[in-house]
Write an enzyme that holds these catalytic residues in place. Sequence first.
Site, mmCIF file in Angstrom:
data_model
loop_
_atom_site.group_PDB
_atom_site.id
_atom_site.type_symbol
_atom_site.label_atom_id
_atom_site.label_comp_id
_atom_site.label_asym_id
_atom_site.label_seq_id
_atom_site.Cartn_x
_atom_site.Cartn_y
_atom_site.Cartn_z
ATOM 1 N N GLU A 227 -7.127 -0.649 -15.788
ATOM 2 C CA GLU A 227 -7.659 -1.165 -14.522
ATOM 3 C C GLU A 227 -8.332 -0.042 -13.715
ATOM 4 O O GLU A 227 -9.416 -0.227 -13.161
ATOM 5 C CB GLU A 227 -6.528 -1.807 -13.711
ATOM 6 C CG GLU A 227 -7.014 -2.408 -12.429
ATOM 7 C CD GLU A 227 -6.161 -3.550 -11.912
ATOM 8 O OE1 GLU A 227 -5.392 -4.154 -12.685
ATOM 9 O OE2 GLU A 227 -6.272 -3.834 -10.711
ATOM 10 N N ASP B 108 2.094 -3.786 -9.625
ATOM 11 C CA ASP B 108 1.870 -5.137 -10.156
ATOM 12 C C ASP B 108 2.218 -5.225 -11.643
ATOM 13 O O ASP B 108 2.906 -6.147 -12.084
ATOM 14 C CB ASP B 108 0.404 -5.550 -9.954
ATOM 15 C CG ASP B 108 -0.011 -5.470 -8.500
ATOM 16 O OD1 ASP B 108 0.880 -5.361 -7.639
ATOM 17 O OD2 ASP B 108 -1.223 -5.505 -8.229
ATOM 18 N N ALA C 42 -5.808 -14.022 -5.171
ATOM 19 C CA ALA C 42 -4.984 -14.435 -4.027
ATOM 20 C C ALA C 42 -3.938 -13.389 -3.661
ATOM 21 O O ALA C 42 -3.090 -13.637 -2.816
ATOM 22 C CB ALA C 42 -4.303 -15.760 -4.346
ATOM 23 N N HIS D 198 0.824 -1.213 0.000
ATOM 24 C CA HIS D 198 0.000 0.000 0.000
ATOM 25 C C HIS D 198 0.860 1.267 0.000
ATOM 26 O O HIS D 198 0.445 2.306 0.511
ATOM 27 C CB HIS D 198 -0.992 0.004 1.181
ATOM 28 C CG HIS D 198 -2.086 -1.011 1.008
ATOM 29 N ND1 HIS D 198 -3.219 -0.758 0.269
ATOM 30 C CD2 HIS D 198 -2.189 -2.294 1.439
ATOM 31 C CE1 HIS D 198 -3.993 -1.846 0.272
ATOM 32 N NE2 HIS D 198 -3.385 -2.791 0.967
HETATM 33 C C1 GLA Z 1 -2.817 -4.478 -5.068
HETATM 34 C C2 GLA Z 1 -2.650 -3.324 -6.054
HETATM 35 C C3 GLA Z 1 -1.230 -2.765 -5.995
HETATM 36 C C4 GLA Z 1 -0.826 -2.422 -4.566
HETATM 37 C C5 GLA Z 1 -1.146 -3.586 -3.619
HETATM 38 C C6 GLA Z 1 -0.916 -3.229 -2.175
HETATM 39 O O1 GLA Z 1 -2.027 -5.541 -5.442
HETATM 40 O O2 GLA Z 1 -2.916 -3.757 -7.365
HETATM 41 O O3 GLA Z 1 -1.123 -1.643 -6.832
HETATM 42 O O4 GLA Z 1 -1.429 -1.238 -4.132
HETATM 43 O O5 GLA Z 1 -2.481 -4.038 -3.753
HETATM 44 O O6 GLA Z 1 0.428 -2.970 -1.957
#
Ligand code: GLA
Length: 405
Positions: free
Chosen positions: A174, A186, A137, A49
């Site tokens: 997204e 991600d 997950a 986060h």
């Molecule tokens: C998800 C979001 C990421 C990130 C994480 C928490 O995976 O897609 O962008 O914010 O939560 O770190």
Amino acid sequence: MRFASPLAWGLQWRSPLQTSISLLEERFGPGKDAITARAPGRVNLIGEHTDYNGGYVLPFAIDRFASVALRPRTDRRMRIYAAAFDKTFEASLPLDSPSPSGAWSDYPVGILLELEKRANLSFGFDGVITGNVPLGAGLSSSASFEVALALSLSKLYGIELEDCELVRLCQRAENEFVGTQSGIMDQYASLLARDRSAILLDTASLEHRYIPLDLSDMTLLVINSGVQRELASSGYNDRRRECQEALRWLQERLPERRLRSLSDLSPDDLRQHEQTMPEILTMRARHVIEENARVLEMVNALEHHDRTTAGKLLFASHASLRDLFQVSTEELDFLIDWGRDNGALGARLVGGGFGGATLHLISKGCAAQYAEQITAAYHKAFGLTATTIEVRPSPGAKELEIRGT
Ligand code: GLA
């Protein structure tokens, strides 16, 4: 994205790429050579986060992928089959102001809408998507899906995209179409991760550096709680909003600091304002500031091969996600506490939280017994089946493309 069994998602006995190519023929008949791409899921070692708060993250790619195979059509029809859901989505290009449906097809539609902004998609295609990243997950099945789609579709239409453009395009799809206000970690990791390394990304500058991740005497186990998590409908967007509120609150009181994100704050700044700042906002901001510091400490621990410190940082990150950021669940806490009581060096929830998976750092040679005992204890406590995957840092989509694999 809805949860489906891993078997449905990726027919496990063949590589996902081969599966996509064969399914393309099975579903849509024989034709020219397929255009393919695959992109991995990721585990975030630490830095949770922080990516939508201008902070640091330290993810690595895993050897689980989404794979896409496509073939052009002579008309403007597009058909895409998702093995995970055993469903085909069909439409005509250009897309006619579609609205999100809440289903998997929002991902291809979101990506196509972004590509349509850059080029005239003058012909349609048939496509198949398979994969073996567990869904929902916290291992970025969505980002792997987006990156594999963006790579294959940009090849199909001859659209040149720089790495950062492709990453941002997937994030926009997204954020703007699917409806999750996710950060950039991600998609970035899925595209740019490297074999045997974690990637230290500064999400403010989008500069990164690779940190070798030596697992010669340690094992990383992902233990999936089996409790589904859907980012768009979970508290994820609420957390993002709270962080923005905390930032606004501090910007009004510290105008001379020109704060761009919570990551520009020091622990002292927060101390000076915590008496008057709403408690929830202080908690969220404190997590971000301290988590950023933990990412840099983790880099230092990895560079000195200090497993003990690395493990403590994982536990500390989990405690902060549980107590300050409040994204853990009873099931996830159980898995972490069990790990602490049973010899794990460190453990924490991974990804957005609210369900999903945990990451456990354990000594080499203990994985099988650890996995067996923790899943038995978990089943006894909750009547739920946890699944376990041993993960190691693997190549991102770009490295896979360069290697031609
Ligand atoms: C998800 C979001 C990421 C990130 C994480 C928490 O995976 O897609 O962008 O914010 O939560 O770190």
